[in-house]
Scaffold this active site. Structure first.
Site, PDB file in Angstrom:
ATOM      1  N   GLN A  62      -6.108  -8.121  10.937  1.00 22.06           N
ATOM      2  CA  GLN A  62      -4.786  -8.627  11.306  1.00 22.06           C
ATOM      3  C   GLN A  62      -4.157  -7.703  12.340  1.00 22.06           C
ATOM      4  OE1 GLN A  62      -0.917  -8.282   9.004  1.00 22.06           O
ATOM      5  NE2 GLN A  62      -1.575 -10.362   8.512  1.00 22.06           N
ATOM      6  N   CYS A 110       5.685 -10.826   9.381  1.00 26.85           N
ATOM      7  CA  CYS A 110       6.343  -9.580   9.005  1.00 26.85           C
ATOM      8  C   CYS A 110       7.834  -9.651   9.341  1.00 26.85           C
ATOM      9  CB  CYS A 110       5.693  -8.408   9.735  1.00 26.85           C
ATOM     10  SG  CYS A 110       6.365  -6.819   9.233  1.00 26.85           S
TER      11      CYS A 110
END
Length: 122
Positions: free
Chosen positions: A60, A89
């Site tokens: 990621q 996020c």
């Protein structure tokens, strides 16, 4: 976190698919030392049959520059099953980007990319 030791423990208890921790694309693409420090799957972990037990593995990346993200992803491509772009996020760091830290050109990443659909398409 999903560092290798935790991933291997999780896999022992039935986890089939694991992710790396989010890797900041800008320093990863530019700095060999950063790559060694923040990606831990350069070498396979083989079982007694010679099968890599740390697969499938998804790397990621976080960042906001498609070319930089691609350069970073190319380094790990042979070692992972897929590449993921962090678009979830919600932290303050993701909102501010890396301007004051390790990614001076990154303006935002994670959930804050969703406000820029044209950038996300690239």
């Amino acid at each position: 976190q999903s560092e290798r030791a935790f991933r291997l423990l999780s896999r022992r208890y039935g986890v089939d698919l694991a992710y790396t921790p989010m890797i900041h694309a800008e320093p990863f693409a530019a700095d060999p030392e950063w790559r060694q420090k923040y990606f831990d799957a350069w070498r396979p972990v083989l079982d007694d049959r010679g099968v890599n037990i740390d697969k499938p593995l998804i790397a990621q990346f976080g960042g906001d520059d498609p070319e930089t993200m691609l350069r970073a992803a190319k380094f790990v491509e042979p070692y992972v099953s897929a590449i993921d772009i962090n678009m979830g996020c919600p932290t303050e760091e993701a909102r501010r980007g890396g301007l004051h830290t390790h990614s001076p050109r990154c303006r935002r990443f994670g959930a804050y990319l969703l406000d820029s659909p044209n950038l996300v398409k690239r």
